[in-house]
Each structure stands twice: as C-alpha cells, then as structure tokens.
Design a protein around this motif. Structure first.
Motif, PDB file in Angstrom:
ATOM      1  N   ALA A 275       0.826  -1.210   0.000  1.00  0.00           N
ATOM      2  CA  ALA A 275       0.000   0.000   0.000  1.00  0.00           C
ATOM      3  C   ALA A 275       0.858   1.256   0.000  1.00  0.00           C
ATOM      4  CB  ALA A 275      -0.925  -0.004   1.214  1.00  0.00           C
ATOM      5  N   VAL A 276       2.019   1.187   0.643  1.00  0.00           N
ATOM      6  CA  VAL A 276       2.926   2.332   0.708  1.00  0.00           C
ATOM      7  C   VAL A 276       3.769   2.442  -0.554  1.00  0.00           C
ATOM      8  CG1 VAL A 276       4.897   3.342   1.935  1.00  0.00           C
ATOM      9  CG2 VAL A 276       3.010   2.297   3.220  1.00  0.00           C
ATOM     10  N   TRP A 277       4.323   1.304  -0.993  1.00  0.00           N
ATOM     11  CA  TRP A 277       5.353   1.338  -2.019  1.00  0.00           C
ATOM     12  C   TRP A 277       4.846   1.177  -3.445  1.00  0.00           C
ATOM     13  CZ3 TRP A 277      10.184   2.948  -1.367  1.00  0.00           C
ATOM     14  CH2 TRP A 277      10.649   3.049  -0.051  1.00  0.00           C
ATOM     15  N   GLU A 278       3.751   0.475  -3.650  1.00  0.00           N
ATOM     16  CA  GLU A 278       3.299   0.255  -5.017  1.00  0.00           C
ATOM     17  C   GLU A 278       2.982   1.558  -5.754  1.00  0.00           C
ATOM     18  OE1 GLU A 278      -0.087  -2.300  -7.446  1.00  0.00           O
ATOM     19  OE2 GLU A 278       0.610  -3.020  -5.490  1.00  0.00           O
ATOM     20  N   PRO A 279       2.302   2.529  -5.141  1.00  0.00           N
ATOM     21  CA  PRO A 279       2.082   3.796  -5.861  1.00  0.00           C
ATOM     22  C   PRO A 279       3.378   4.507  -6.236  1.00  0.00           C
ATOM     23  CG  PRO A 279       0.620   3.624  -3.961  1.00  0.00           C
ATOM     24  CD  PRO A 279       1.618   2.523  -3.824  1.00  0.00           C
ATOM     25  N   LEU A 280       4.411   4.368  -5.418  1.00  0.00           N
ATOM     26  CA  LEU A 280       5.695   5.004  -5.723  1.00  0.00           C
ATOM     27  C   LEU A 280       6.410   4.293  -6.868  1.00  0.00           C
ATOM     28  CD1 LEU A 280       6.879   5.542  -2.044  1.00  0.00           C
ATOM     29  CD2 LEU A 280       6.248   7.351  -3.659  1.00  0.00           C
ATOM     30  N   LEU A 281       6.382   2.970  -6.847  1.00  0.00           N
ATOM     31  CA  LEU A 281       7.097   2.201  -7.864  1.00  0.00           C
ATOM     32  C   LEU A 281       6.401   2.232  -9.214  1.00  0.00           C
ATOM     33  CD1 LEU A 281       8.097  -0.910  -5.692  1.00  0.00           C
ATOM     34  CD2 LEU A 281       9.502   1.080  -6.275  1.00  0.00           C
ATOM     35  N   THR A 282       5.098   2.413  -9.216  1.00  0.00           N
ATOM     36  CA  THR A 282       4.355   2.469 -10.486  1.00  0.00           C
ATOM     37  C   THR A 282       4.124   3.902 -10.962  1.00  0.00           C
ATOM     38  OG1 THR A 282       2.230   2.396  -9.327  1.00  0.00           O
ATOM     39  CG2 THR A 282       3.181   0.289 -10.016  1.00  0.00           C
ATOM     40  N   SER A 283       4.650   4.861 -10.221  1.00  0.00           N
ATOM     41  CA  SER A 283       4.515   6.261 -10.618  1.00  0.00           C
ATOM     42  C   SER A 283       5.202   6.511 -11.949  1.00  0.00           C
ATOM     43  CB  SER A 283       5.139   7.153  -9.539  1.00  0.00           C
ATOM     44  OG  SER A 283       5.268   8.480 -10.002  1.00  0.00           O
ATOM     45  N   HIS A 284       4.699   7.476 -12.699  1.00  0.00           N
ATOM     46  CA  HIS A 284       5.325   7.868 -13.962  1.00  0.00           C
ATOM     47  C   HIS A 284       6.212   9.104 -13.773  1.00  0.00           C
ATOM     48  CE1 HIS A 284       2.233   5.633 -16.713  1.00  0.00           C
ATOM     49  NE2 HIS A 284       2.542   4.936 -15.641  1.00  0.00           N
ATOM     50  N   ARG A 285       6.622   9.318 -12.533  1.00  0.00           N
ATOM     51  CA  ARG A 285       7.516  10.438 -12.204  1.00  0.00           C
ATOM     52  C   ARG A 285       8.843   9.886 -11.700  1.00  0.00           C
ATOM     53  NH1 ARG A 285       4.928  15.010 -10.288  1.00  0.00           N
ATOM     54  NH2 ARG A 285       7.037  15.863  -9.965  1.00  0.00           N
ATOM     55  N   TYR A 286       9.931  10.382 -12.254  1.00  0.00           N
ATOM     56  CA  TYR A 286      11.270   9.972 -11.834  1.00  0.00           C
ATOM     57  C   TYR A 286      11.890  11.083 -11.015  1.00  0.00           C
ATOM     58  CZ  TYR A 286      16.277   8.891 -12.170  1.00  0.00           C
ATOM     59  OH  TYR A 286      17.601   8.647 -11.880  1.00  0.00           O
ATOM     60  N   GLN A 287      12.272  10.792  -9.780  1.00  0.00           N
ATOM     61  CA  GLN A 287      12.871  11.783  -8.895  1.00  0.00           C
ATOM     62  C   GLN A 287      14.100  11.173  -8.237  1.00  0.00           C
ATOM     63  OE1 GLN A 287      10.135  13.622  -6.138  1.00  0.00           O
ATOM     64  NE2 GLN A 287      11.776  14.482  -4.876  1.00  0.00           N
ATOM     65  N   PRO A 288      15.277  11.379  -8.819  1.00  0.00           N
ATOM     66  CA  PRO A 288      16.489  10.791  -8.250  1.00  0.00           C
ATOM     67  C   PRO A 288      16.915  11.507  -6.965  1.00  0.00           C
ATOM     68  CG  PRO A 288      17.060  12.202 -10.091  1.00  0.00           C
ATOM     69  CD  PRO A 288      15.556  12.160 -10.043  1.00  0.00           C
ATOM     70  N   GLY A 289      17.846  10.878  -6.246  1.00  0.00           N
ATOM     71  CA  GLY A 289      18.405  11.495  -5.050  1.00  0.00           C
ATOM     72  C   GLY A 289      17.959  10.796  -3.785  1.00  0.00           C
ATOM     73  N   LEU A 290      18.787  10.958  -2.746  1.00  0.00           N
ATOM     74  CA  LEU A 290      18.546  10.317  -1.456  1.00  0.00           C
ATOM     75  C   LEU A 290      18.464  11.347  -0.336  1.00  0.00           C
ATOM     76  CD1 LEU A 290      21.117   7.384  -1.891  1.00  0.00           C
ATOM     77  CD2 LEU A 290      18.631   7.291  -2.217  1.00  0.00           C
ATOM     78  N   ASP A 291      17.897  12.496  -0.646  1.00  0.00           N
ATOM     79  CA  ASP A 291      17.826  13.578   0.338  1.00  0.00           C
ATOM     80  C   ASP A 291      16.619  13.471   1.253  1.00  0.00           C
ATOM     81  OD1 ASP A 291      20.132  14.708  -0.779  1.00  0.00           O
ATOM     82  OD2 ASP A 291      18.941  15.793  -2.270  1.00  0.00           O
ATOM     83  N   VAL A 292      15.592  12.770   0.804  1.00  0.00           N
ATOM     84  CA  VAL A 292      14.367  12.640   1.601  1.00  0.00           C
ATOM     85  C   VAL A 292      13.899  11.192   1.528  1.00  0.00           C
ATOM     86  CG1 VAL A 292      13.653  15.037   1.228  1.00  0.00           C
ATOM     87  CG2 VAL A 292      12.894  13.252  -0.364  1.00  0.00           C
ATOM     88  N   PRO A 293      13.040  10.757   2.449  1.00  0.00           N
ATOM     89  CA  PRO A 293      12.478   9.410   2.336  1.00  0.00           C
ATOM     90  C   PRO A 293      11.718   9.251   1.031  1.00  0.00           C
ATOM     91  CG  PRO A 293      11.979  10.376   4.484  1.00  0.00           C
ATOM     92  CD  PRO A 293      12.545  11.483   3.645  1.00  0.00           C
ATOM     93  N   ALA A 294      11.704   8.037   0.525  1.00  0.00           N
ATOM     94  CA  ALA A 294      11.001   7.789  -0.737  1.00  0.00           C
ATOM     95  C   ALA A 294       9.530   8.158  -0.642  1.00  0.00           C
ATOM     96  CB  ALA A 294      11.148   6.320  -1.132  1.00  0.00           C
ATOM     97  N   THR A 295       8.952   8.023   0.528  1.00  0.00           N
ATOM     98  CA  THR A 295       7.535   8.344   0.695  1.00  0.00           C
ATOM     99  C   THR A 295       7.248   9.826   0.520  1.00  0.00           C
ATOM    100  OG1 THR A 295       7.940   8.384   3.086  1.00  0.00           O
ATOM    101  CG2 THR A 295       7.008   6.359   2.159  1.00  0.00           C
ATOM    102  N   ALA A 296       8.293  10.661   0.526  1.00  0.00           N
ATOM    103  CA  ALA A 296       8.116  12.090   0.288  1.00  0.00           C
ATOM    104  C   ALA A 296       8.427  12.475  -1.153  1.00  0.00           C
ATOM    105  CB  ALA A 296       9.017  12.887   1.239  1.00  0.00           C
ATOM    106  N   LYS A 297       8.667  11.473  -2.009  1.00  0.00           N
ATOM    107  CA  LYS A 297       9.031  11.739  -3.389  1.00  0.00           C
ATOM    108  C   LYS A 297       7.859  11.452  -4.318  1.00  0.00           C
ATOM    109  CE  LYS A 297      13.198  10.312  -4.596  1.00  0.00           C
ATOM    110  NZ  LYS A 297      14.399   9.452  -4.760  1.00  0.00           N
TER     111      LYS A 297
END
Length: 549
Positions: free
Chosen positions: A153-175
């Motif tokens: 529920a947390v990760w699937e929307p992020l992994l299937t997103s059509h937006r690419y946001q590189p970097g490790l400055d924030v948690p993935a859930t904020a990307k």
C-alpha cells in the motif's frame, strides 16, 4: 588543383530519425494482434511516440554519453561523512526519466499492461540497455511486495509512478516516485541463494529486522529501495530495505565497490555490506523468501528475454541499414546473394525472439485474468525462452557487427556496445544451467505445464511438416526423463525452437515461417549465419529493414 583526399563517399548515414516501434513490422504487427482494437489504437499511439523518441538523435546521444561516462562511487563527502552514493552522468537520468514517464515501471494499471509494457521495454531498450536494469527491477518488485499488503500500500504507488525523482535527500515516501533494486546473491553461493549467510534479527517493532551480511551483486545501488534475502530465525526470508528511513536518516548501506564489468557500463553493479544497523522490513512470511521473491524473478526473467530481443533487433536494424546504403563490388551490399542470406538468417532469429517475448507477455496478462492455460504455459515456456533467446543474442550481435566490416569494430558504429551487452541477460536471474534445470522441474513435477505447452504448439499442427516432425522428436526425447539432467540443455533448446516455430507458422509471413522451419527445425542449416537453404530471402530482409526505401 590538388584533389581532396578527404571527400567522403560510400559511407552510411546514421540510423536516426525513425520510428523504432512503427518501423518494426514484427513488433507492431505482433502487438496489434495480441490486444483488442481499442487497446491497439490507444497504446499504439503511445508506443509510436516512444518509438520516435527512441530513434531520435537526442536519445542516441544520451546512450553514448551514459556509456562513455560510467557511474562513479562516492563513499565519503568532502568533510569525511559516509554517504555511499553513486554519481551518474546526466544522460543516465535522462534515459531513466523517459523510461519511467513512459510507464515502463508500470504494467499493473493498464489493460493488457504486461504486453503494453513489454513492447515499450523492447523499444526503449534499443537506445541503451544499462538503465533497463532499475527499470526492470522497479517493475518486478510490485508482485513480490503484494505478499505483505501493508508494504504494498505504501510502495506500489511510488514504484508504479510515472515520475522519476532521483536522489537520497528525503524518504522515498516524500518523493513523486521511487525506483527499486535487488540483492540476492552472495560470494559463496551465487545462484544457490539458500547458501546465503546474511542474517536478519528481529528489531522490536513488528516486521522490522536488523541485517548483517555482504551481498556480492547488488544492482542499481542508487535506488530508493531494495528487495534482499537474508536468514531470519524462521529461515531464508525476503526483506524490503529502504536507502532512506522514514525519519529521513540514511539507512546503513555500505557500498564496498562497483563491479568492473564487460558491458552494461552505464549501470552500477555493486558489493554492499549490512553492518547490523541496517534496517529492513519482512516481506511475506519468515522462511518463505524464495517463494516471495520468485514473483520478482519471473518478471525480470521475461525482461531478460525482451532485453535480448531488443539487442537482436537493434543489431539487425543496423546491419540491414548498413547493407542498404553501402556499395561494394558494383552494387549495394544488400543485393548480394550471400549478404542477403546472412541478413535473412539474422532477421529470422530476431523475429522469432520478438514473437516469443510478446507471446509470453500476453500470457502473463491472461494468467493474471485467470487463464490456467497461460499460467501453466509460462511455467515451462518462460525458463525455456530465457535459456534460448538470451543464448542466441551474442552470436546475432557478433554476426551483425561483421556485416559492417571494419566499421562494425569501431565504437562509433554502436555494434561493439551491443556485443558487450549481449551476454548479460543469459547470466542475470539465473544462467543457462539454472534455466534448464528449472524447466526440468516443471516437466517432472507439474504435468499441467507440459500439457499447456503441447496445446499451444498444437495450434499449428499440420501446417508445416518440419514443425510436426520436430514436435514428434521432442515428444520422443521427453518420453524418457531418466537421467535427463545431462540432456537438459538439448531438451530445453528444442522446447524453445518448437514454440518459436509454432508462433511463426501461425503468424509470420510464409517466407519467414518456411525459412525458420527449414533451418531451425528441419536442420537444413549450417553452423553459422548465412547458410539458409534458399527461398524468398529478399522478402525476409526487407521485412527487417528499419528504413525501407
């Protein structure tokens, strides 16, 4: 006046400004055949847009720059803080951004999503193969994560997103989106993941563990999250390991070195250490790690087939393009009978690989919709295809390079990069012996798999006597499975070839099916490319040309 010594004649124009999807008859026709007319119209427009982008000079330049400027490991920042980051050329990010924005990490929200995504992956991988690694793993992580719905529920929307946001400055859930990697193999075990020694100890909170160990191959270490295997108290288990923890602090993810690889140079493959402070969340149940992560492995194995088909297609496109524009001995190379034979032979291999990749992708969609036939078919056909198609990739790339002569041996032609890349998919997600043994397990333990295979290839029964004879020989081979392990490669090769022959007899032009069955199944074929027995070879070559005149 002294004549110029630098007048350029008889050189081939660059293969750019073409539609990699629409001008590939095998791919575009095969896709349209396997989807509804509505889906063909909608997805076909998107694939055409992606195909034109893939054939552009801009994309070709991204691929060149990403490979000529490989990733660099940055363990510490200038002040001595441990950061464990990998620095990529901007072209890498441009390639990955286009892949993600085109939905190549998302096959889960569209009708015929697997087939649609496979066609797009085959198109865009022809630009540059290295960045396809995180694309593939991000796509494939989704079904594995569904073993734990709370994580999905947390990760699937992020992994299937059509937006690419590189970097490790924030948690993935904020990307806006995330990409995934994987860490399975260790130096003492390789494909024998049950020999893994990485330990996972409960960390107090439900599902949270601390990992200690070392991964020999960890792909795409710049990713936001990884699926890894480790030995928990209940046995080998699967874990989700984020690079940045929910509170914004960096997880302990110690990059030891980047691998110096034969090819795949744009992509970073690393060794990584987990030091006992590395936090990860359990996916699925303890002791069922292989069963959990096998969903990811199945998806990436299909991408190995597709990626090899993409390399073959690009190699054939370059070879036919060169031969059409290069003259020798009084006329265009493409009109020379022996060169026609070589190109037609290469085109057959490429068409058979593409047809098989598309059929497997359609089977994944159908299996998800409840088709028992397709589910059983995949169990046998997928390892057989992974074995055979990835094996054929390297000789196709090498022969295509030779079609360009000395120009093919020069980096500017693009063929050396394809040749270096070509062995990778035969190694990734299990080498040839692993695939052959997996197919044997399906034959010995799952009778539904062989039945589905026979139903599938039987759809072409009676259409070609060489195909019928090859199937009969295969059944004779399968009638005695005693001591079959030593014959496993022969058996699996025949499984793949008969399935390819069936697909081409049913769906390809007669000249293609005839040449394939005469050579690959009738064994009226030499030991090298360019030894086809004859037939309408010019038509086979013209079908394969990316820019027909």
């Amino acid at each position: 006046m002294t004549p110029s010594t630098h007048t350029v004649t008889n050189q081939v124009p660059p293969l750019i400004d073409y539609d990699v999807f629409g001008q590939d008859a095998v791919l575009s026709e095969g896709f349209a055949r396997l989807v509804t007319p509505e889906a063909a119209a909608e997805a076909g427009a998107e694939l055409t847009e992606l195909g034109r982008a893939a054939g552009s000079a801009e994309a070709a330049e991204w691929g060149r720059l990403a490979n000529e400027n490989p990733p660099v490991l940055r363990v510490f920042d200038p002040r001595g803080h441990r950061i464990d980051e990998v620095e990529f050329h901007p072209a890498w990010h441009q390639l990955l951004d286009r892949a993600v924005s085109s939905g190549l990490t998302d096959a889960w929200t569209w009708p015929s999503g697997q087939l649609r995504r496979t066609a797009g992956f085959l198109v865009w991988s022809q630009v540059e193969a290295g960045h396809g690694c995180p694309v593939s793993m991000t796509h494939a992580a989704v079904p594995a994560l569904r073993a734990t719905p709370e994580l999905a529920a947390v990760w699937e929307p992020l992994l299937t997103s059509h937006r690419y946001q590189p970097g490790l400055d924030v948690p993935a859930t904020a990307k806006a989106g995330a990409v995934a990697g994987m860490g399975m193999t260790e130096k003492q075990g390789g494909s024998d993941v049950r020999a893994n020694t990485t330990r996972a100890e409960p960390a107090g909170d439900p599902g949270l563990y601390r990992l200690t160990g070392h991964k020999w191959f960890c792909s795409a270490p710049m990713s936001d999250v990884f699926l890894v295997l480790a030995q928990a108290p209940g046995g080998l288990s699967c874990f989700l390991l984020p690079r940045v923890l929910p509170d914004g602090t960096r997880n302990s993810f110690r990059l030891q070195r980047l691998k110096d690889k034969l090819g795949n140079r744009s992509n970073a493959s690393s060794e990584v250490e987990f030091d006992g402070e590395t936090l990860a969340w359990l996916v699925g149940e303890e002791g069922r790690g292989v069963r959990t992560i096998i969903e990811m492995v199945a998806a990436t194995r299909l991408d190995c087939v597709t990626g090899s088909a993409a390399i073959m297609r690009q190699a054939v496109a370059r070879a036919t393009h060169h031969a059409a524009h290069r003259s020798a001995f009084g006329g265009p190379l493409i009109d020379k009978p022996l060169m026609t034979n070589v190109l037609a032979d290469l085109a057959l291999e490429s068409e058979a690989a593409t047809a098989l990749a598309l059929r497997l992708a359609a089977a994944v969609d159908a299996a998800a919709d409840g088709s028992a036939h397709d589910r059983h078919l995949l169990r046998l056909a997928l390892p057989a295809a992974k074995y055979w198609v990835t094996k054929r990739c390297t000789p196709v790339a090498a022969e295509a390079l030779e079609c360009l002569g000395g120009n093919g041996y020069v980096e500017e032609s693009g063929l050396p990069r394809l040749l270096r890349e070509s062995p990778l998919n035969s190694l990734w997600e299990g080498s040839g012996n692993v695939q052959a043994l997996d197919a044997l397990r399906a034959l010995q333990r799952e009778p539904g798999a062989l039945n589905a295979y026979l139903v599938e290839v039987g759809q072409a029964a009676g259409a070609d006597h060489r195909l019928d004879a090859a199937l009969k020989d295969l059944l004779t081979e399968l009638s005695d499975l005693e001591g079959v392990e030593a014959r496993a490669r022969r058996v699996v090769e025949r499984l793949a070839l008969v399935l390819q022959g069936s697909l081409l007899v049913r769906h390809a032009p007669p000249e293609v099916a005839d040449a394939f069955c005469a050579s690959r199944l009738g064994r009226n074929w030499g030991d090298s490319f360019g030894t086809l027995p004859g037939g309408s070879l010019t038509a086979v070559v013209e079908r394969a040309r990316p820019l027909p005149e």
